[in-house]
Design a protein around this motif. Structure first.
Motif, PDB file in Angstrom:
ATOM      1  N   GLY A 108       0.811  -1.210   0.000  1.00 54.42           N
ATOM      2  CA  GLY A 108       0.000   0.000   0.000  1.00 54.42           C
ATOM      3  C   GLY A 108       0.844   1.259   0.000  1.00 54.42           C
ATOM      4  O   GLY A 108       0.514   2.267  -0.642  1.00 54.42           O
ATOM      5  N   PHE A 112       0.429   2.734  -3.627  1.00 53.64           N
ATOM      6  CA  PHE A 112      -0.669   3.687  -3.488  1.00 53.64           C
ATOM      7  C   PHE A 112      -0.344   4.891  -2.603  1.00 53.64           C
ATOM      8  O   PHE A 112      -1.201   5.703  -2.321  1.00 53.64           O
ATOM      9  CB  PHE A 112      -1.913   2.961  -2.929  1.00 53.64           C
ATOM     10  N   GLN A 114       0.097   5.125   0.522  1.00 56.79           N
ATOM     11  CA  GLN A 114      -0.675   5.142   1.755  1.00 56.79           C
ATOM     12  C   GLN A 114       0.233   4.674   2.893  1.00 56.79           C
ATOM     13  O   GLN A 114       0.399   3.479   3.127  1.00 56.79           O
ATOM     14  CB  GLN A 114      -1.901   4.226   1.637  1.00 56.79           C
ATOM     15  N   LEU A 162      -5.129  -4.822  -3.488  1.00 62.61           N
ATOM     16  CA  LEU A 162      -5.958  -4.385  -4.608  1.00 62.61           C
ATOM     17  C   LEU A 162      -7.437  -4.474  -4.269  1.00 62.61           C
ATOM     18  O   LEU A 162      -8.237  -3.634  -4.691  1.00 62.61           O
ATOM     19  CB  LEU A 162      -5.653  -5.237  -5.841  1.00 62.61           C
ATOM     20  N   ARG A 165      -8.908  -1.479  -2.726  1.00 58.82           N
ATOM     21  CA  ARG A 165      -9.175  -0.341  -3.607  1.00 58.82           C
ATOM     22  C   ARG A 165     -10.316  -0.601  -4.580  1.00 58.82           C
ATOM     23  O   ARG A 165     -11.007   0.327  -4.998  1.00 58.82           O
ATOM     24  CB  ARG A 165      -7.911   0.005  -4.400  1.00 58.82           C
ATOM     25  N   TRP A 166     -10.534  -1.844  -4.959  1.00 54.82           N
ATOM     26  CA  TRP A 166     -11.483  -2.155  -6.030  1.00 54.82           C
ATOM     27  C   TRP A 166     -12.816  -2.720  -5.572  1.00 54.82           C
ATOM     28  O   TRP A 166     -13.809  -2.620  -6.292  1.00 54.82           O
ATOM     29  CB  TRP A 166     -10.859  -3.172  -6.994  1.00 54.82           C
ATOM     30  N   SER A 232      -9.926  -1.889   6.381  1.00 59.35           N
ATOM     31  CA  SER A 232      -8.795  -1.602   5.497  1.00 59.35           C
ATOM     32  C   SER A 232      -8.049  -2.877   5.105  1.00 59.35           C
ATOM     33  O   SER A 232      -8.174  -3.922   5.749  1.00 59.35           O
ATOM     34  CB  SER A 232      -7.819  -0.651   6.188  1.00 59.35           C
ATOM     35  N   ARG A 290      -9.883   5.856   1.626  1.00 63.68           N
ATOM     36  CA  ARG A 290      -9.076   6.040   0.433  1.00 63.68           C
ATOM     37  C   ARG A 290      -8.771   4.707  -0.233  1.00 63.68           C
ATOM     38  O   ARG A 290      -8.391   4.654  -1.397  1.00 63.68           O
ATOM     39  CB  ARG A 290      -7.767   6.739   0.781  1.00 63.68           C
ATOM     40  N   ASP A 291      -8.934   3.611   0.515  1.00 66.08           N
ATOM     41  CA  ASP A 291      -8.679   2.293  -0.057  1.00 66.08           C
ATOM     42  C   ASP A 291      -9.780   1.899  -1.050  1.00 66.08           C
ATOM     43  O   ASP A 291      -9.651   0.915  -1.750  1.00 66.08           O
ATOM     44  CB  ASP A 291      -8.623   1.232   1.043  1.00 66.08           C
ATOM     45  N   ARG A 292     -10.894   2.653  -1.039  1.00 69.60           N
ATOM     46  CA  ARG A 292     -12.025   2.247  -1.853  1.00 69.60           C
ATOM     47  C   ARG A 292     -12.175   3.166  -3.047  1.00 69.60           C
ATOM     48  O   ARG A 292     -11.988   4.374  -2.944  1.00 69.60           O
ATOM     49  CB  ARG A 292     -13.325   2.260  -1.021  1.00 69.60           C
ATOM     50  N   ILE A 293     -12.579   2.608  -4.161  1.00 74.16           N
ATOM     51  CA  ILE A 293     -12.769   3.447  -5.332  1.00 74.16           C
ATOM     52  C   ILE A 293     -14.184   3.968  -5.333  1.00 74.16           C
ATOM     53  O   ILE A 293     -15.104   3.326  -4.835  1.00 74.16           O
ATOM     54  CB  ILE A 293     -12.491   2.660  -6.633  1.00 74.16           C
TER      55      ILE A 293
END
Length: 294
Positions: A108, A112, A114, A162, A165-166, A232, A290-293
Motif C-alpha cells: 500500500g 498507493f 498510503q 488491490l 481499492r477495487w 482496510s 481512500r482504499d475504496r474506489i
C-alpha cells in the motif's frame, strides 16, 4: 470485536484454520497437492455458481476483470505455496507465507502512497514475531523453497491490497464467483501437466474435499470479500493471520499435534496484534476510505 468487517474476517480465519487439517488428511490419502487445489476450487466454483446462478447474468465487465485478476493472483499464491513446500521445511513455508501483515502495508505504501500508521506497523511486527514462534522450528534459511514461499505471500498480499481499492465498486459475490472459477481452471491445467494417479474417493476424502472446497474456499472468500468492504487492507491482513492460531489449536485437538509453550505465546502475540490494530482503524476511518474506489 463489534466491527462488522472484523467479525466476518475473523470468521473466515476460523473456518480457514480448520482447512489445514482436511488438506493434511487428503495428502495422507495419496492426493497430490495440485489435485487438492483443483478439487477444492472446483467444488467452490460449482457450489457458489449454482447458489448464486442469477448473479452471472448481472456480471459487469469490471467485475469480470477484477475477479479474473484476483483469481490469477490467488492461483499464483497456491501454486507458489505448494512448490515452496517441496523445497523447504513446513515451518519455514508456513512462516514466510503468513507474513501478509507486513507485506500488505508495504504494498500500500509503495503502490498507493498510503503510509501505514505507527500502531499498524507495530501490530504487523508483533504478528511476524507471533507467527515465527508458532511456525518456525528448524530455523530460517534462504533457499528456493523460502523464495517461493515468500512469493506466495506477495501474491496473496497484492490481492488483499488491490481488493481494498477495487471491491467497493463491485459486487462481492460476483467477484468471488469469477475468482474461484479462474483458480479452478488454472489449477486443472497445472494438475493435468503435473500428472499423477487419482486415489480412490472414500467417504472421508469426500468429506474433507467438501469442507475445504465449500467452506474453506467458497464461503471463506465470500467472507473476505464482503468483510473487506468494511475495513482496510492492512487490518484485513492482520486478522487473516489469526488463521494460523485456529490451525494450530484445531490441529492439536483433531490431528494430535502438540502445541508447545512457544506456540501458545505466538498465538497470544498474534491475537494481541489484532487488538492493537483496532484503535487506529476506528480513529482514522476517513483514511481507510481512500482504499475504496468511488
Amino acid at each position: 470485536m463489534n466491527h462488522k468487517g472484523d467479525g466476518l474476517l475473523l470468521l473466515a480465519a476460523a473456518i480457514g484454520g480448520g482447512g489445514f487439517i482436511s488438506v493434511k488428511y487428503l495428502l495422507d490419502d495419496g492426493f497430490t497437492p495440485y489435485q487438492v487445489i483443483f478439487g477444492r476450487f472446483l467444488l467452490a466454483a460449482v457450489c457458489l455458481g449454482v447458489l448464486y446462478r442469477k448473479e452471472w447474468r448481472s456480471m459487469t465487465k469490471q467485475e469480470w476483470k477484477v475477479g479474473g485478476i484476483f483469481g490469477v493472483l490467488l492461483a499464483a499464491m497456491f501454486l507458489l505455496l505448494t512448490l515452496g513446500l517441496q523445497y523447504t521445511t513446513p515451518s519455514v513455508n508456513a512462516f514466510l507465507s503468513n507474513t501478509t501483515a507486513v507485506v500488505v502495508p508495504m504494498i500500500g505504501w509503495i503502490l498507493f502512497r498510503q503510509r501505514p500508521t505507527a500502531p499498524i506497523l507495530l501490530a504487523a511486527a508483533v504478528t511476524v514475531v507471533g507467527v515465527a514462534l508458532l511456525s518456525v522450528t528448524d530455523g530460517l534459511r534462504l533457499d528456493l523453497g523460502a523464495v517461493l514461499s515468500f512469493g506466495s505471500c506477495i501474491a496473496f498480499s497484492l490481492q488483499m491490497a488491490l481488493m481494498g481499492r477495487w471491491i467497493a465498486g463491485c459486487n462481492s459475490i460476483r467477484i468471488t464467483l469469477v475468482e474461484n472459477a479462474v483458480v479452478a481452471l488454472l489449477s486443472f491445467v497445472v494438475a493435468c501437466f503435473m500428472g499423477g494417479a487419482v486415489p480412490a474417493l472414500t467417504w472421508n476424502a469426500v468429506g474433507n474435499f467438501v469442507y475445504v472446497g465449500v467452506f474453506c474456499t467458497g464461503i471463506y472468500f465470500v467472507l473476505q470479500s464482503v468483510g473487506q468492504k468494511y475495513t482496510s487492507a492492512n487490518k484485513t491482513a492482520l486478522i487473516i493471520t489469526t488463521e494460523s492460531i485456529f490451525a494450530a489449536i484445531l490441529s492439536a485437538l483433531l490431528y494430535g499435534e502438540r502445541l508447545t509453550l512457544r506456540g501458545y505465546i505466538g498465538c497470544i502475540l498474534i491475537f494481541g496484534a489484532v487488538l492493537l490494530a483496532e484503535t487506529p482503524i476506528k480513529k482514522k476511518k476517513q483514511v481507510d476510505s481512500r482504499d475504496r474506489i468511488v
